[in-house]
Design a protein around this motif. Structure first.
Motif, PDB file in Angstrom:
ATOM      1  N   ARG A 162       0.845  -1.200   0.000  1.00 50.43           N
ATOM      2  CA  ARG A 162       0.000   0.000   0.000  1.00 50.43           C
ATOM      3  C   ARG A 162       0.879   1.249   0.000  1.00 50.43           C
ATOM      4  O   ARG A 162       1.736   1.408   0.864  1.00 50.43           O
ATOM      5  CB  ARG A 162      -0.945   0.013   1.202  1.00 50.43           C
ATOM      6  N   VAL A 163       0.608   2.111  -0.972  1.00 44.03           N
ATOM      7  CA  VAL A 163       1.371   3.342  -1.155  1.00 44.03           C
ATOM      8  C   VAL A 163       0.383   4.489  -1.291  1.00 44.03           C
ATOM      9  O   VAL A 163      -0.634   4.363  -1.983  1.00 44.03           O
ATOM     10  CB  VAL A 163       2.260   3.264  -2.415  1.00 44.03           C
ATOM     11  N   ASP A 182       0.006   8.872  -1.917  1.00 47.63           N
ATOM     12  CA  ASP A 182       0.575  10.172  -2.279  1.00 47.63           C
ATOM     13  C   ASP A 182      -0.375  11.227  -1.734  1.00 47.63           C
ATOM     14  O   ASP A 182      -1.446  11.466  -2.292  1.00 47.63           O
ATOM     15  CB  ASP A 182       0.706  10.277  -3.794  1.00 47.63           C
ATOM     16  N   CYS A 189      -1.595  14.892  -3.954  1.00 42.30           N
ATOM     17  CA  CYS A 189      -1.143  14.338  -5.241  1.00 42.30           C
ATOM     18  C   CYS A 189      -1.274  15.315  -6.401  1.00 42.30           C
ATOM     19  O   CYS A 189      -0.728  15.064  -7.477  1.00 42.30           O
ATOM     20  CB  CYS A 189      -1.913  13.063  -5.558  1.00 42.30           C
ATOM     21  N   THR A 198       2.057  10.905  -9.106  1.00 42.76           N
ATOM     22  CA  THR A 198       1.552   9.701  -8.442  1.00 42.76           C
ATOM     23  C   THR A 198       1.760   8.478  -9.326  1.00 42.76           C
ATOM     24  O   THR A 198       2.065   7.381  -8.830  1.00 42.76           O
ATOM     25  CB  THR A 198       0.059   9.856  -8.123  1.00 42.76           C
ATOM     26  N   LEU A 248       4.843   6.510  -8.873  1.00 43.72           N
ATOM     27  CA  LEU A 248       4.843   5.533  -7.780  1.00 43.72           C
ATOM     28  C   LEU A 248       4.313   4.189  -8.270  1.00 43.72           C
ATOM     29  O   LEU A 248       4.832   3.135  -7.908  1.00 43.72           O
ATOM     30  CB  LEU A 248       3.995   6.047  -6.617  1.00 43.72           C
ATOM     31  N   ALA A 249       3.277   4.241  -9.092  1.00 40.87           N
ATOM     32  CA  ALA A 249       2.728   2.998  -9.641  1.00 40.87           C
ATOM     33  C   ALA A 249       3.706   2.327 -10.597  1.00 40.87           C
ATOM     34  O   ALA A 249       3.742   1.095 -10.704  1.00 40.87           O
ATOM     35  CB  ALA A 249       1.400   3.290 -10.349  1.00 40.87           C
ATOM     36  N   VAL A 284      -2.028   1.905  -5.015  1.00 42.20           N
ATOM     37  CA  VAL A 284      -1.605   3.293  -4.853  1.00 42.20           C
ATOM     38  C   VAL A 284      -2.826   4.193  -4.722  1.00 42.20           C
ATOM     39  O   VAL A 284      -3.766   4.096  -5.511  1.00 42.20           O
ATOM     40  CB  VAL A 284      -0.735   3.742  -6.040  1.00 42.20           C
ATOM     41  N   ILE A 309      -4.385   2.536  -9.218  1.00 41.82           N
ATOM     42  CA  ILE A 309      -4.413   3.844  -8.577  1.00 41.82           C
ATOM     43  C   ILE A 309      -5.851   4.246  -8.275  1.00 41.82           C
ATOM     44  O   ILE A 309      -6.726   4.184  -9.144  1.00 41.82           O
ATOM     45  CB  ILE A 309      -3.763   4.927  -9.452  1.00 41.82           C
TER      46      ILE A 309
END
Length: 284
Positions: free
Chosen positions: A60-61, A63, A66, A72, A75-76, A84, A108
């Motif tokens: 789990r991430v 932003d 964002c 963002t 990150l994915a 995300v 996302i």
């Protein structure tokens, strides 16, 4: 984002804003298109911040702050197996992120929420907040809540501007204090941040293994009133929006004139904008 280049860690040395973007029509709103005019320059700190995160396979991430979502998605790309979440308090930014959603990043999710109130559904392995906390007064007091969202071994990474003593901001306040504008601009929000050592101490006191540093970027900008175009999308935005429509052009012209003197262009039309950024990364 289809129309926005992916930020490169090295970054380009020039950029030209889109002069055709209309002014935001209501107070305290963000204009995603104007913000993205300098997407590469604004993206460089994010890329360098995320490079210092040591997570290998986070589940789990998030932003937090964002914006339009173009960062963002990085990150994915780094952690394709992660779920995300991009969070922002601006409806216009979230709408832009959703509109530009890439089909190759189905993991996302975009959420409209205030950073001071948002709560993840489960503990996070990575929490990134980039160029957001400076908009929250006394945001050091928010760090215990944010780092408390982390799973054991989770990573917290933040970046804030640290250039508020530069002419790009002090001249804004000088013009805002002029008698013609002061009654409208006095209560407009001003972003603020702390030094790297303050964030280091705060994260260490919360039990994180922390690192903090700062970098001053020398952004080489092009185009008429390039520094004004930069700050109007961010630090000067609340002041500009606080002004009545009839007064805004006069404010802008005075502000532009002072910025041109503080940041002169060379013979090729290039303007150098020094921009200090403050970073901190911690692991729970």
């Amino acid at each position: 984002m289809a129309s926005t280049p992916t930020p490169d860690p090295a970054g380009p040395d020039t950029a030209t804003p889109d002069p055709g973007t209309p002014d935001p029509g209501t107070p305290d709103t963000w204009d995603p298109q104007r913000y993205l005019a300098y997407a590469d320059e604004r993206g460089r700190p994010f890329v360098e911040l995320v490079a210092r995160i040591g997570a290998e396979r986070p589940a789990r991430v998030a932003d937090l702050g964002c914006g339009p979502g173009n960062l963002t998605r990085l990150l994915a790309e780094r952690w394709p197996a992660a779920y995300v979440t991009g969070v922002d308090a601006s409806a216009a930014m979230i709408e832009r992120a959703e509109a530009d959603q890439q089909v190759d990043h189905p993991g996302i999710e975009w959420q409209l929420a205030d950073a001071r109130e948002w709560q993840p559904e489960a503990q996070l392995d990575v929490l990134v907040t980039n160029a957001t906390l400076q908009w929250i007064p006394d945001h050091l007091a928010l760090l215990p809540r944010l780092t408390g969202m982390l799973a054991p071994g989770g990573w917290f990474a933040m970046q804030v501007p640290g250039n508020f003593a530069e002419p790009s901001h002090t001249l804004r306040d000088e013009v805002a204090a002029l008698p013609a504008f002061a009654e409208h601009t006095g209560t407009a929000q001003r972003p603020a941040s702390h030094d790297a050592v303050d964030y280091l101490r705060a994260l260490t006191a919360l039990g994180l293994e922390a690192d903090a540093w700062e970098t001053t970027y020398l952004h080489v900008l092009r185009g008429p009133d390039a520094v004004f175009e930069w700050v109007r999308a961010t630090g000067a935005r609340p002041v500009l929006q606080a002004l009545p429509d009839a007064l805004r052009p006069a404010f802008e012209e005075e502000f532009k004139a002072r910025l041109r003197e503080a940041y002169p262009a060379d013979e090729a039309g290039r303007v150098v904008l020094p921009f200090r950024r403050v970073f901190a990364v911690g692991r729970a």
